[in-house]
Design an enzyme around this catalytic site. Structure first.
Site, PDB file in Angstrom:
ATOM      1  N   ASP A   1       0.883  -1.172   0.000  1.00 18.77           N
ATOM      2  CA  ASP A   1       0.000   0.000   0.000  1.00 18.77           C
ATOM      3  C   ASP A   1       0.916   1.215   0.000  1.00 18.77           C
ATOM      4  O   ASP A   1       2.138   1.096   0.183  1.00 18.77           O
ATOM      5  CB  ASP A   1      -0.903  -0.017   1.238  1.00 18.77           C
ATOM      6  CG  ASP A   1      -1.846   1.182   1.317  1.00 18.77           C
ATOM      7  OD1 ASP A   1      -2.301   1.636   0.246  1.00 18.77           O
ATOM      8  OD2 ASP A   1      -2.110   1.668   2.422  1.00 18.77           O
TER       9      ASP A   1
ATOM     10  N   CYS B   1      -4.656  -1.436  -1.796  1.00 14.26           N
ATOM     11  CA  CYS B   1      -4.951  -0.019  -1.958  1.00 14.26           C
ATOM     12  C   CYS B   1      -5.976   0.121  -3.073  1.00 14.26           C
ATOM     13  O   CYS B   1      -5.767  -0.406  -4.171  1.00 14.26           O
ATOM     14  CB  CYS B   1      -3.666   0.746  -2.307  1.00 14.26           C
ATOM     15  SG  CYS B   1      -3.901   2.469  -2.781  1.00 14.26           S
ATOM     16  N   ASN B   2      -7.075   0.817  -2.800  1.00 14.43           N
ATOM     17  CA  ASN B   2      -8.112   0.992  -3.814  1.00 14.43           C
ATOM     18  C   ASN B   2      -7.601   1.769  -5.016  1.00 14.43           C
ATOM     19  O   ASN B   2      -7.875   1.421  -6.165  1.00 14.43           O
ATOM     20  CB  ASN B   2      -9.313   1.723  -3.200  1.00 14.43           C
ATOM     21  CG  ASN B   2     -10.077   0.866  -2.219  1.00 14.43           C
ATOM     22  OD1 ASN B   2     -10.971   0.119  -2.583  1.00 14.43           O
ATOM     23  ND2 ASN B   2      -9.723   0.972  -0.958  1.00 14.43           N
ATOM     24  N   THR B   3      -6.851   2.836  -4.771  1.00 13.78           N
ATOM     25  CA  THR B   3      -6.347   3.663  -5.867  1.00 13.78           C
ATOM     26  C   THR B   3      -5.383   2.872  -6.738  1.00 13.78           C
ATOM     27  O   THR B   3      -5.451   2.927  -7.977  1.00 13.78           O
ATOM     28  CB  THR B   3      -5.644   4.917  -5.311  1.00 13.78           C
ATOM     29  OG1 THR B   3      -6.578   5.663  -4.520  1.00 13.78           O
ATOM     30  CG2 THR B   3      -5.124   5.790  -6.436  1.00 13.78           C
TER      31      THR B   3
ATOM     32  N   CYS C   1     -11.310   3.359   1.197  1.00 15.52           N
ATOM     33  CA  CYS C   1      -9.845   3.486   1.190  1.00 15.52           C
ATOM     34  C   CYS C   1      -9.357   2.627   2.337  1.00 15.52           C
ATOM     35  O   CYS C   1      -9.958   2.628   3.421  1.00 15.52           O
ATOM     36  CB  CYS C   1      -9.431   4.948   1.391  1.00 15.52           C
ATOM     37  SG  CYS C   1      -7.668   5.197   1.732  1.00 15.52           S
ATOM     38  N   THR C   2      -8.272   1.898   2.135  1.00 14.64           N
ATOM     39  CA  THR C   2      -7.831   0.968   3.175  1.00 14.64           C
ATOM     40  C   THR C   2      -7.345   1.677   4.435  1.00 14.64           C
ATOM     41  O   THR C   2      -7.232   1.049   5.487  1.00 14.64           O
ATOM     42  CB  THR C   2      -6.730   0.028   2.641  1.00 14.64           C
ATOM     43  OG1 THR C   2      -5.665   0.800   2.076  1.00 14.64           O
ATOM     44  CG2 THR C   2      -7.290  -0.916   1.592  1.00 14.64           C
TER      45      THR C   2
END
Length: 257
Positions: free
Chosen positions: A10, A74-76, A188-189
């Site tokens: 991340d 990580c979502n992004t 978001c994590t």
């Protein structure tokens, strides 16, 4: 390869929320956690930069540490680079994360769901596809949360409190009544580390949802399907960082104290 580690990365400490779920589901596995905190937060970086960092980190985890699977926590990063990573390393198990819209749809009663995420995640084509496929199931209130991941990363508690309050207020009414948001997706994590703050701000009936458990189930399923899961012995974590490692160690110590 069974004894090889699982890589997880991340932009900072946010992925620890995913690692926690992974360790609970896969207690015998070895993990290598890489925090790219010298380049955090990803959610405020352009897509090309995020793709470059993801490829570099994955290459190091594969080439230096011989990982058997990679979790992009990580979502992004998932939205920007998951397909690229799968194209470069087609034989590697690569698992990403996405805002937990599908679990939220299963939980909501009012059919109104709040989604908090970074601008990078909300603007991504991957999120747009996910959102479009569920619009008929519920109404989603999307809220970009500028600065929240960074404040959590840096342990800035008063700022975290201020931003959580600002963004929940901007989303409208929460509760169990008609036209109220009864389910909040932490997209978001980093955001699960502010869960206690959200719970204090929101009515008791509001449910918080994040992707950790679903990611852990998927990782376990794929490892077992490939015959790569460890079934005995103690697991552990090795910590890596592109910047100061103290914030990572501090958060990890608090997580598993």
């Amino acid at each position: 390869m069974t004894d090889a580690p699982i890589g997880i990365f991340d932009s900072g400490v946010g992925g620890l929320s995913i690692l926690s779920a992974l360790r609970a589901a896969l207690p015998h596995e070895h993990f290598i956690y890489y925090a790219d905190n010298a380049n955090a937060p990803y959610g405020e970086r352009d897509e090309g930069f995020v793709q470059e960092r993801c490829a570099a980190i994955a290459g190091d985890l594969i080439g230096t540490h011989g990982i058997k699977a990679l979790v992009v926590a990580c979502n992004t990063a998932t939205a920007a680079a998951i397909q690229q990573l799968r194209d470069i390393w087609p034989s590697l198990i690569v698992i990403g994360v996405e805002p937990a819209l599908k679990p939220a749809v299963a939980l909501t009663r009012t059919r109104r769901i709040g989604v908090m995420a970074t601008r990078g995640t909300l603007a991504s084509a991957k999120f747009a596809t996910l959102h479009a496929g569920l619009k008929a199931e519920a109404h989603f209130v999307l809220q970009p949360c500028d600065g929240l991941a960074e404040a959590i990363e840096l342990g800035q508690t008063p700022l975290v409190q201020e931003l959580c309050e600002r963004y929940t207020n901007a989303m409208g009414k929460f509760g169990s009544g008609a036209a109220q948001i009864d389910t909040l997706v932490l997209g978001c994590t980093h955001y699960p580390f502010a869960a206690d703050t959200f719970l204090k701000l929101l009515p008791d009936e509001v449910q918080l949802v994040h992707p950790g458990p679903a990611v852990a189930r998927q990782c376990a399923r794929l490892l077992r399907g490939a015959g790569l899961a460890r079934s005995s012995g103690a697991g552990g974590v090795q910590w890596l960082s592109s910047g100061p490692i103290e914030p990572l160690q501090r958060m990890a110590a608090a997580q598993w104290a």
